[in-house]
Design an enzyme around this catalytic site. Structure first.
Site, PDB file in Angstrom:
ATOM      1  N   CYS B 100      12.706   0.184  -4.065  1.00  0.00           N
ATOM      2  CA  CYS B 100      13.350   0.341  -5.471  1.00  0.00           C
ATOM      3  C   CYS B 100      12.983   1.503  -6.132  1.00  0.00           C
ATOM      4  O   CYS B 100      12.457   2.795  -5.872  1.00  0.00           O
ATOM      5  CB  CYS B 100      12.972  -0.729  -6.022  1.00  0.00           C
ATOM      6  N   THR B 101      12.547   1.609  -7.359  1.00  0.00           N
ATOM      7  CA  THR B 101      12.247   2.423  -8.306  1.00  0.00           C
ATOM      8  C   THR B 101      10.757   2.850  -7.938  1.00  0.00           C
ATOM      9  O   THR B 101      10.227   3.890  -8.874  1.00  0.00           O
ATOM     10  CB  THR B 101      12.498   2.291  -9.883  1.00  0.00           C
TER      11      THR B 101
END
Lengths: 213, 213
Positions: B100-101
């Site tokens: 993800c981020t």
């Protein structure tokens, strides 16, 4: 919606966190991890703990209950405090659910008598011993009782539950939010799909079977 | 294999627990959750915490590093202690990975300069601003740097990593062990697959975009 996820010593982390990550995205949902006492509950590998923010006695009216599995299920299913709490809250839940061997705890509480249910594939016999009919479906709905297969299946279960309770739009928004577009590298995630020697290796080395659950 | 999973305030739980549940099953693996300090680190929803059993200064030689994402990535990517630790351990890792981020944190540490990488679909632009080429592949290998898409993709990433590092048998055994035979109720887990109104809703209501990450 009040959602309670039960923790007990030596639960399997993904059993609990998979459904959590879906259910916590329901607009207005209030998700609480509960255990016999507040505080840290260690996972089955001992590598870390999750925090239970409420004791069982502090959360008595959840709309949805999620019971994860894990090797600690053997002790949990013999703990009268846990079984009494499950029976008590089940009287008013909209949904009583489990992931992996969590269904064996529900069965021990008498909540699955005569019903179909699923569990981790290596533990089907344990359900049968408790008067439950095991099936190999990934997610099994029997009225308000929803059981899911091993460990990772709680994500599928929770998305289906959201679709049932709140409709397809909310479920799809959550699915896209967690970018759940699975691309497993092998088609080996269920018995009969994995190579026979892989399945044999797991049966021979199962922590679950060794601990006699 | 020493495996370190980084925690920081307001990380997304499944980003970390998905890969953990795969990697912890590697025979002989030693998985440790690390954070700037030992102790509880709260997730992005504030609903519970995970325990970091080691401070960054106590684990300086991991073979594999996993960096999850979550809204707290904004603060994490501005924390010199975290960035310095990532640069230092990266000098000797076999694999430096993110979910993800988390890739934006790796990018902020300068570890993805000029490389292809992925992140949560809503955050592609952030990678680009940091000199990284975003792609929509679910798992992206660039030498020893492995980045995965949003939240749930860490399970796929970790299984592919196990296959690369230890071969197909071990990866398949782990996949069967966690019964990862995904059956999402909808084909809605990626932009372009979900209905346009679902994707629009998420873009309009993204916590990620609102917090300006």
């Amino acid at each position: 919606l009040k959602i309670a996820i039960l923790l007990f010593d030596r639960f399997t982390a993904l059993d609990a966190v998979g459904p959590y990550e879906v259910l916590v995205r329901i607009p207005g949902a209030e998700v609480t991890f509960v255990a016999t006492q507040r505080g840290e509950v260690r996972t089955d590998t001992g590598r870390f703990g999750l925090t239970a923010d409420a004791a069982l006695s502090e959360l008595t009216d959840p709309d949805i209950v999620v019971v994860p599995g894990g090797p600690g299920q053997v002790q949990a299913m013999a703990d009268p405090e846990i079984l009494d709490w499950l029976r008590a809250v089940d009287a008013t839940t909209k949904w009583t659910t489990s992931v992996c061997t969590g269904s064996i705890i529900l069965a021990a509480a008498g909540l699955l008598d005569g019903k179909k249910a699923t569990t981790h594939w290596i533990a089907y016999d344990e359900l049968q011993k408790l008067g439950v009919e095991p099936t190999s479906d990934r997610v099994v709905f029997q009225g308000k009782y929803v059981t899911a297969a091993g460990v990772s299946s709680g994500i599928d279960m929770a998305l289906r539950l959201v679709a049932e309770e709140l409709g397809d739009f909310v479920a799809q928004a959550i699915q896209l939010g967690i970018e759940y577009d699975p691309q497993p590298p092998f088609d080996a995630g269920a018995p009969g799909k994995a190579p026979a020697e892989v399945e044999g290796f797991l049966r021979d080395n199962s922590r679950f079977l060794k601990e006699g659950a």
